[in-house]
Design a protein around this motif. Structure first.
Motif, PDB file in Angstrom:
ATOM      1  N   ARG A   1      -7.757  -7.842  -3.705  1.00 32.58           N
ATOM      2  CA  ARG A   1      -6.703  -8.602  -3.092  1.00 32.58           C
ATOM      3  C   ARG A   1      -5.371  -7.883  -3.138  1.00 32.58           C
ATOM      4  N   ILE A   2      -5.386  -6.595  -3.482  1.00 38.68           N
ATOM      5  CA  ILE A   2      -4.167  -5.794  -3.433  1.00 38.68           C
ATOM      6  C   ILE A   2      -4.411  -4.618  -2.499  1.00 38.68           C
ATOM      7  N   ASN A   3      -3.315  -3.952  -2.110  1.00 32.89           N
ATOM      8  CA  ASN A   3      -3.367  -2.818  -1.182  1.00 32.89           C
ATOM      9  C   ASN A   3      -4.044  -3.176   0.135  1.00 32.89           C
ATOM     10  N   VAL A   4      -3.826  -4.402   0.588  1.00 32.22           N
ATOM     11  CA  VAL A   4      -4.370  -4.853   1.871  1.00 32.22           C
ATOM     12  C   VAL A   4      -3.574  -4.152   2.970  1.00 32.22           C
ATOM     13  N   PRO A   5      -4.227  -3.558   3.951  1.00 34.01           N
ATOM     14  CA  PRO A   5      -3.488  -2.857   5.003  1.00 34.01           C
ATOM     15  C   PRO A   5      -2.628  -3.824   5.831  1.00 34.01           C
ATOM     16  N   THR A   6      -1.429  -3.382   6.208  1.00 30.88           N
ATOM     17  CA  THR A   6      -0.535  -4.223   7.010  1.00 30.88           C
ATOM     18  C   THR A   6      -1.097  -4.465   8.410  1.00 30.88           C
ATOM     19  N   SER A   7      -2.073  -3.682   8.803  1.00 31.09           N
ATOM     20  CA  SER A   7      -2.694  -3.839  10.123  1.00 31.09           C
ATOM     21  C   SER A   7      -3.759  -4.943  10.138  1.00 31.09           C
ATOM     22  N   LEU A   8      -4.052  -5.528   8.996  1.00 32.26           N
ATOM     23  CA  LEU A   8      -5.053  -6.591   8.926  1.00 32.26           C
ATOM     24  C   LEU A   8      -4.662  -7.732   9.858  1.00 32.26           C
TER      25      LEU A   8
END
Length: 189
Positions: A1-8
């Motif tokens: 749940r961390i380092n989720v891409p901003t493009s998600l």
């Protein structure tokens, strides 16, 4: 749940039994706000919740999805109360929180007459980032709903200076409408 891409552009939450969503537009709050394109399933039972949006996520930001009482077991109707899901586009989840109680000074309770039931008004509680001027005509950066007793909690906050505002949300747009809704605010940041 961390380092989720901003493009998600979508999030799917899987469950081990069939669930249904109840009044999700009213119950679901997302902080910071995201304009939702679609939420599945609607009223049908399924073992997942899918949320889709079009805009990119903010960098190094913790997002909190609070489902309120929207998720229920399909077979027995048991509600998964105040289910939260948080994720971050940075390398950690923000852990700051604030809690409190909203009270309407115009509602009176009679302690001597315990049979009288006073219905508390439902309030939205929001934090606006403190800047030179705060625009209360937009959705709060962080938002939640007070429970029937007036208790609220805002979780996964990025440390900073904020203005606290509580208001009735008569038209359920998550924005304070001056002259139409009751409002309460804290004078200090």
């Amino acid at each position: 749940r961390i380092n989720v891409p901003t493009s998600l552009r979508s999030l799917q939450l899987d469950f081990d039994e069939y669930i249904t969503l109840k009044d999700v537009q009213r119950n679901l709050t997302i902080s910071p706000p995201i304009k939702i394109k679609r939420i599945l399933p609607s009223m049908l039972g399924n073992k997942y919740v899918l949320i889709e949006w079009d805009e990119p996520l903010l960098e190094n930001t913790t997002y909190n999805l609070n489902f309120g009482n929207a998720i229920a077991d399909l077979n027995e109707g048991n509600v998964l109360s105040y289910f939260n899901f948080a994720f971050s586009t940075g390398d950690y989840l923000d852990e700051t929180y604030i809690s409190g109680e909203v009270n309407d000074g115009m509602l009176r309770t009679r302690e001597e007459d315990e049979t009288e039931v006073v219905r508390k008004t439902d309030y939205v509680v929001g934090l606006y980032q403190e800047k030179d001027s705060v625009d209360y005509r937009v959705k709060p950066y962080y938002i939640t709903k007070a429970d029937p007793d007036g208790y609220y909690e805002l979780n996964y906050l990025t440390p900073g200076k904020y203005r606290l505002l509580a208001f009735e949300d008569e038209n359920q747009n998550s924005v304070f409408d001056p002259g139409e809704e009751k409002v309460a605010f804290q004078k200090e940041s």
